[in-house]
Design an enzyme around this catalytic site. Structure first.
Site, mmCIF file in Angstrom:
data_model
loop_
_atom_site.group_PDB
_atom_site.id
_atom_site.type_symbol
_atom_site.label_atom_id
_atom_site.label_comp_id
_atom_site.label_asym_id
_atom_site.label_seq_id
_atom_site.Cartn_x
_atom_site.Cartn_y
_atom_site.Cartn_z
ATOM 1 N N CYS A 1 -2.659 -3.291 7.399
ATOM 2 C CA CYS A 1 -2.313 -3.156 8.816
ATOM 3 C C CYS A 1 -2.748 -1.767 9.300
ATOM 4 O O CYS A 1 -3.162 -0.916 8.500
ATOM 5 C CB CYS A 1 -0.803 -3.345 9.009
ATOM 6 S SG CYS A 1 0.213 -2.015 8.318
ATOM 7 N N GLU B 1 0.838 -1.198 0.000
ATOM 8 C CA GLU B 1 0.000 0.000 0.000
ATOM 9 C C GLU B 1 0.876 1.253 0.000
ATOM 10 O O GLU B 1 0.573 2.238 -0.684
ATOM 11 C CB GLU B 1 -0.911 0.032 1.239
ATOM 12 C CG GLU B 1 -1.822 -1.165 1.387
ATOM 13 C CD GLU B 1 -1.241 -2.287 2.245
ATOM 14 O OE1 GLU B 1 -2.033 -2.928 2.954
ATOM 15 O OE2 GLU B 1 -0.012 -2.531 2.202
#
Length: 145
Positions: free
Chosen positions: A120, A96
């Site tokens: 996360c 990401e």
């Protein structure tokens, strides 16, 4: 000759399935011994940027044995342990993060990011800060705003 009434039914994936499939293909480039993750940033059903987990460009390579965390036996790394410090330190950026680094903020605003694994907490903060409004991963999604 086949006529339209007898032709086999052809289906195609919906947009989420389609872009998750592309994220899976992107994950093949990951430079990590422990997990391969891919991400695709999409605006108006067009790909803006892609990213996979690995060290910054020109940095040490996990696949070449240059990441301390990658060299550890997975059974010895405590779940939830820090990626940034100690014996389990990792040299990689998350998929990401790499994806958003390659996207202009104006193109990230109101976009969707597709990821092969649930983001996360740190990546969720980065996604929210980038202007992305939706994250999708296999089996889940998050409406950021």
């Amino acid at each position: 000759m086949t006529d339209a009434r007898t032709a086999p039914t052809v289906t195609r994936p919906d947009w989420d399935e389609y872009f998750l499939g592309i994220a899976e293909a992107v994950s093949a480039r990951a430079d990590c011994r422990r997990r391969r993750v891919g991400a695709v940033l999409v605006a108006n059903n067009r790909i803006v940027a892609t990213g996979y987990n690995g060290a910054p460009s020109g940095g040490p390579s996990c696949l070449a044995g240059e990441c301390p965390r990658g060299l550890l036996d997975p059974a010895t790394v405590a779940p939830g342990s820090s990626y940034d410090t100690g014996a389990g330190a990792c040299v990689a950026l998350h998929a990401e993060q790499n994806c958003l680094l390659y996207a202009d903020r104006s193109r990230a605003e109101s976009a969707t990011i597709y990821v092969t694994h649930e983001p996360c907490d740190g990546c969720r903060r980065m996604i929210a800060g980038s202007g992305v409004t939706r994250a999708v991963w296999p089996g889940g999604q998050w409406q950021v705003r």
